[in-house]
Design an enzyme around this catalytic site. Structure first.
Site, mmCIF file in Angstrom:
data_model
loop_
_atom_site.group_PDB
_atom_site.id
_atom_site.type_symbol
_atom_site.label_atom_id
_atom_site.label_comp_id
_atom_site.label_asym_id
_atom_site.label_seq_id
_atom_site.Cartn_x
_atom_site.Cartn_y
_atom_site.Cartn_z
ATOM 1 N N GLU A 176 6.452 7.432 -23.911
ATOM 2 C CA GLU A 176 6.058 6.558 -22.795
ATOM 3 C C GLU A 176 5.368 7.361 -21.690
ATOM 4 O OE1 GLU A 176 9.068 2.860 -22.572
ATOM 5 O OE2 GLU A 176 10.055 4.810 -22.640
ATOM 6 N N GLU A 202 14.102 3.252 -29.542
ATOM 7 C CA GLU A 202 15.215 2.798 -28.689
ATOM 8 C C GLU A 202 16.081 1.726 -29.342
ATOM 9 O OE1 GLU A 202 12.334 4.560 -25.670
ATOM 10 O OE2 GLU A 202 12.226 3.534 -27.598
#
Length: 266
Positions: A119, A139
């Site tokens: 990210e 995740e």
């Protein structure tokens, strides 16, 4: 203004290479993010924005194995929602600041970039990936979700289908795939990403920093739901606004006088 060259940045090493700030993620062994290193990145970007001598930013990981493995999962083991909210907020602040950096930002992905590590790279303008590197947003594999821009920035780069393969299926992709689907702009050999990123950053430094900042804002305006017609009006207005800047006259006159421009970022 904070002197970012002398200031202590938790979890980050920062150097200047001419007009380029080189940020090395430094929390061994996997360069995981903490609330402190995220705050440090947010504050550093603010200081770089205020430093008119800096035109570009390169971010990479220390060593050969990791760019960044993302968040340290130990902080979420207790199930504390307040801690989760604090971490999510810090991730947002850091990577939104990085996305909003007025100059060109380049991620040199020198190894594994997982979760919040990827990210971070997605928050940059451009990405260079080394041949041995792998990237993922895993995740959901541990009962979480990407909360630092992953669900928004990844589909803008690679389309909804590949974003869903990575996020919903937890697929880890290699360097060749990253380039093929548009997640990275270039693949290089092991240990070569940082040097090419600095080379690209120096190319950016030959552009008017005033123009670069305006162009970046316009390109990223599509993220905010602005209509195509409104964006075209904003583009023309931004063009005219450049005529308030010293860099505009310098750029045009340097071309006409067949000399290299001397940018003032003003």
């Amino acid at each position: 203004m904070m002197d970012w060259r002398k200031h202590e940045h938790v979890g980050l090493k920062v150097d200047a290479d001419g007009h380029v700030a080189v940020v090395t993620l430094d929390n061994p062994p996997a360069h995981t993010w903490t609330v402190h290193s995220l705050s440090a990145l947010r504050d550093l970007v603010g200081a770089l924005n205020a430093d008119k001598t800096i035109y570009a930013l390169v971010i990479t990981g220390g060593g050969e194995k990791f760019f960044s493995a993302g968040a340290d999962l130990k902080q979420f083991a207790s199930g504390d929602k307040a801690a989760a909210r604090e971490a999510a907020r810090r991730f947002g602040e850091a990577f939104e600041a990085l996305s909003g950096f007025r100059g060109v930002s380049i991620a040199a992905i020198n190894g594994y970039a997982m979760g919040g590590g990827l990210e971070c790279a997605l928050a940059c303008d451009l990405r260079i990936i080394e041949e041995h590197a792998q990237v993922a947003l895993p995740e959901a594999t541990v009962g979480l979700l990407p909360c630092a821009g992953g669900t928004q920035n990844l589909p803008r780069l690679v389309g909804e289908g590949w974003a869903k393969r990575m996020i919903l299926l937890g697929e880890r992709i290699d360097a060749d795939t990253a380039v093929r689907i548009g997640l990275a702009e270039e693949k290089v050999g092991k240990g070569e990403a940082k040097a090419l990123a600095i080379e690209w950053a120096q190319k950016a430094g030959k552009q008017s920093p005033s123009s670069v900042a305006a162009c970046k804002t316009l390109v990223q305006a599509t993220r905010n739901g602005i209509s195509h017609a409104s964006a075209l009006v904003a583009e023309r207005e931004a063009f005219v606004d450049l005529f308030d800047r010293a860099d505009q006259a310098e750029g045009v006159n340097a071309f006409l006088e067949k000399r290299a421009p001397q940018w003032k970022n003003a």
